[in-house]
Design an enzyme around this catalytic site. Structure first.
Site, PDB file in Angstrom:
ATOM      1  N   GLU A   1       9.653   1.404  10.804  1.00  0.00           N
ATOM      2  CA  GLU A   1      10.789   2.305  10.511  1.00  0.00           C
ATOM      3  C   GLU A   1      10.208   3.713  10.535  1.00  0.00           C
ATOM      4  OE1 GLU A   1      13.839   1.328  10.207  1.00  0.00           O
ATOM      5  OE2 GLU A   1      13.572  -0.830   9.874  1.00  0.00           O
TER       6      GLU A   1
ATOM      7  N   CYS B   1      14.055  10.923   6.581  1.00  0.00           N
ATOM      8  CA  CYS B   1      13.934  10.533   7.986  1.00  0.00           C
ATOM      9  C   CYS B   1      15.251  10.721   8.722  1.00  0.00           C
ATOM     10  CB  CYS B   1      13.473   9.090   8.094  1.00  0.00           C
ATOM     11  SG  CYS B   1      14.494   7.969   7.125  1.00  0.00           S
TER      12      CYS B   1
ATOM     13  N   LYS C   1       0.880  -1.175   0.000  1.00  0.00           N
ATOM     14  CA  LYS C   1       0.000   0.000   0.000  1.00  0.00           C
ATOM     15  C   LYS C   1       0.918   1.226   0.000  1.00  0.00           C
ATOM     16  CE  LYS C   1      -1.742   2.981   2.180  1.00  0.00           C
ATOM     17  NZ  LYS C   1      -1.589   4.433   1.873  1.00  0.00           N
TER      18      LYS C   1
ATOM     19  N   ARG D   1       3.701   8.539  14.692  1.00  0.00           N
ATOM     20  CA  ARG D   1       2.260   8.531  15.030  1.00  0.00           C
ATOM     21  C   ARG D   1       1.556   7.330  14.383  1.00  0.00           C
ATOM     22  NH1 ARG D   1      -0.727  10.706  11.463  1.00  0.00           N
ATOM     23  NH2 ARG D   1       1.005  11.997  10.801  1.00  0.00           N
TER      24      ARG D   1
ATOM     25  N   GLU E   1       9.923  16.276  14.492  1.00  0.00           N
ATOM     26  CA  GLU E   1      10.415  16.077  13.129  1.00  0.00           C
ATOM     27  C   GLU E   1       9.645  17.020  12.200  1.00  0.00           C
ATOM     28  OE1 GLU E   1       9.294  12.454  11.078  1.00  0.00           O
ATOM     29  OE2 GLU E   1      11.359  12.220  10.399  1.00  0.00           O
TER      30      GLU E   1
END
Ligand code: NAD
Length: 500
Positions: free
Chosen positions: A267, A302, A191, A247, A401
């Site tokens: 991850e 990231c 997905k 989240r 972030e």
């Protein structure tokens, strides 16, 4: 043959035919509901294609297809050497489709075409090829038991693996899961992010052309709370490889708890510390490196070194260089081959990033470069490369972030303070230490709580090393041979050996 810089990418984009339908059983199909969602390009807001809005029924069809493929052994029962050959062909075909895949990636999520061509496509192909080449060179184990028994410890494919990925490196993130999952014989339902579904759909077609049997690799685009949730809650998915925000990673664990306790490999996000000591002689190199790594991919990485900790005695000089470097990354048209920074993925991300810049200002940090939206007239979503100095580690821009081109510089006085600040974060994805003192470099590298620590550089990366985080940056590791652990179960088989 034309070189990539001679190609008129805007003209190619105008001619490109994009198919946003689901791929199940090797076939394109509409969503069961017939619904689609509009996919616009962040470059200029242009409509790219309607994309199938996958929901529970489509996920269920994809999982059933994957399960049937797994159970009848059309892929899972093939010798590793056979899977290897087919996946090597898959990698070759990805490279052969380089221009199309790179263009789709750039149009879909806004990164510069030169990097889609030089980084995203080759890295995707290399990842698939690397796992293909590895899989027929791994041996199982025999345990050192007593003489009357033989204990075989073998690795077996999990079965059906769900994969949910974000939009910042859509193909690479997918390949980090597809490589080890497919090489070991699993079937996959992917997905992709609703913000970047186009390359994943093409990859599924290319896999079938390469000889991956239909049903082994299915792709269902759709929204997280619809297709994503249905996949994560599905009772017949054995493991789920997730890359995305902390989240949503938290939700993945809940979904597993509410359904079949499928293995969840998260991850997640990062706020990586880049620690510069005054005994590092080449301050200019450190400053240029942080700018290059921070602003690459529009800051939507990231592992971006978004939290710089610099010793107060060299901080002014360091900040001066970073601020002077920043304008070199000014965003421009992603389809122009000289562009080094492109568009943020969408309007929501633009507003999020601008909100953080506002928070930095209102909390008292000093903006020394950028800080504004750019290229608004293009209809796309661009932000200037931004540097904040005199940030406090307690400020929002140091703790959360941002996922945009915004760098925070924090000053420190002592080594102990630098380590404490670096580790004072809920994340632990990467870190780096810059020091010419070998003892300090080792000491600090050891003390930093992160999955990867760089010393005196930030650019090294390779499929041969694991990638993943400590703390709320996730669990499990992508890349390297360690990734095989995620997509295989360990089985012990005891055999009795009778005396003669
Ligand atoms: P996101 O969590 O919003 O979405 C990621 C994926 O999850 C998308 O496919 C989305 O559709 C899906 N999703 C969202 N809500 C869902 C739900 N309720 N149920 C099921 N699926 C759901 O993250 P994003 O904004 O797409 O990506 C950015 C994040 O990814 C950043 O935090 C970044 O650090 C992280 N990231 C981590 C790594 C790594 O290797 N650690 C690599 C790249 C990106």
């Amino acid at each position: 043959m034309s070189t990539t810089s001679a190609i008129d990418w805007a003209a190619r984009a105008a001619e490109l035919r994009i198919d946003g339908r689901i791929v199940i059983d090797g076939q394109r199909r509409d969503a069961a509901s017939g619904e689609t969602f509009a996919k616009n390009s962040p470059i200029d807001g242009r409509a790219l294609a309607p994309v199938a809005r996958g929901r529970e029924a489509d996920i269920d069809a994809a999982v059933k297809s994957a399960r049937a493929a797994f159970d009848d052994g059309r892929w899972s029962a093939k010798a590793p050497a056979v899977r290897k050959k087919i996946l090597q062909r898959f990698a070759e075909k990805i490279l052969a489709a380089k221009d199309e895949l790179a263009l789709l990636e750039t149009l879909d999520m806004g990164k510069p075409i030169q990097y889609s061509l030089a980084v995203d496509v080759p890295s995707t192909a290399r990842t698939i090829a690397w796992y293909a080449e590895a899989v027929d060179k791994i041996y199982d184990e025999i345990a050192p038991t007593g003489p009357n028994a033989l204990a075989l410890i073998t690795r077996e494919a999990m079965g059906v693996v769900g994969v949910i990925v974000p939009w910042n490196y859509p193909m690479i993130m997918a390949a980090w899961k597809l490589g080890p999952a497919l090489a070991t014989g699993n079937s996959v339902v992917l997905k992709p992010s609703e913000k970047s579904p186009l390359t994943a759909l093409r990859l599924a077609e290319i896999a079938v052309e390469a000889g991956v049997p239909p049903g082994v690799f299915n792709v269902v685009p759709g929204y997280g709370q619809e297709a994503g949730e249905a996949l994560a809650l599905h009772m017949d998915v054995d493991a789920l490889g997730f890359t995305g925000s902390t989240r949503t990673g938290r939700r993945m664990l809940e979904y597993a708890g509410r359904s079949n306790l499928k293995r969840i490999y998260n991850e997640l996000g990062g706020k990586s510390a880049f620690v510069v000591f005054p005994d590092f002689a080449d301050i200019e190199r450190a400053a240029r490196t942080v700018a290059g790594s921070m602003f690459f991919n529009q800051g939507e990485s990231c592992n971006a070194p978004s939290r710089v900790l610099v010793h107060e005695s060299v901080a002014d000089h360091f900040v001066e260089i970073v601020a002077a470097e920043a304008p070199q990354y000014m965003p421009a048209d992603p389809l122009d081959t000289s562009t080094v920074m492109g568009a943020l993925v969408d309007d929501t991300q633009l507003r999020t990033v601008m909100g953080y810049i506002e928070a930095g200002r209102s909390e008292g940090a000093t903006c020394v470069a950028g800080g504004r939206q750019a290229r608004a007239a293009s209809g796309g979503y661009y932000v200037e490369p931004t540097v904040f100095d005199r940030v406090d580690n307690g400020m929002k821009i140091a703790r959360e972030e941002i996922f945009g081109p915004v760098l925070s510089v924090i000053r420190f006085k002592t080594e102990a303070e630098a380590i404490a600040l670096a580790n004072n974060s809920s994340f632990g994805l990467q870190a780096s230490v810059w020091s010419d003192n070998v003892n300090r470099a080792h000491r600090v590298a050891r003390a930093l709580r992160a999955g990867t620590v760089h010393v005196n550089q930030y650019d090294e990366d390779d499929i041969t090393v694991p990638f993943g985080g400590y703390k709320q940056s996730g669990n499990g590791r992508d890349k390297s041979l360690h990734a095989f652990d995620k997509y295989t179960e360990l089985k012990t088989t005891w055999l009795r050996i009778d005396a003669a």
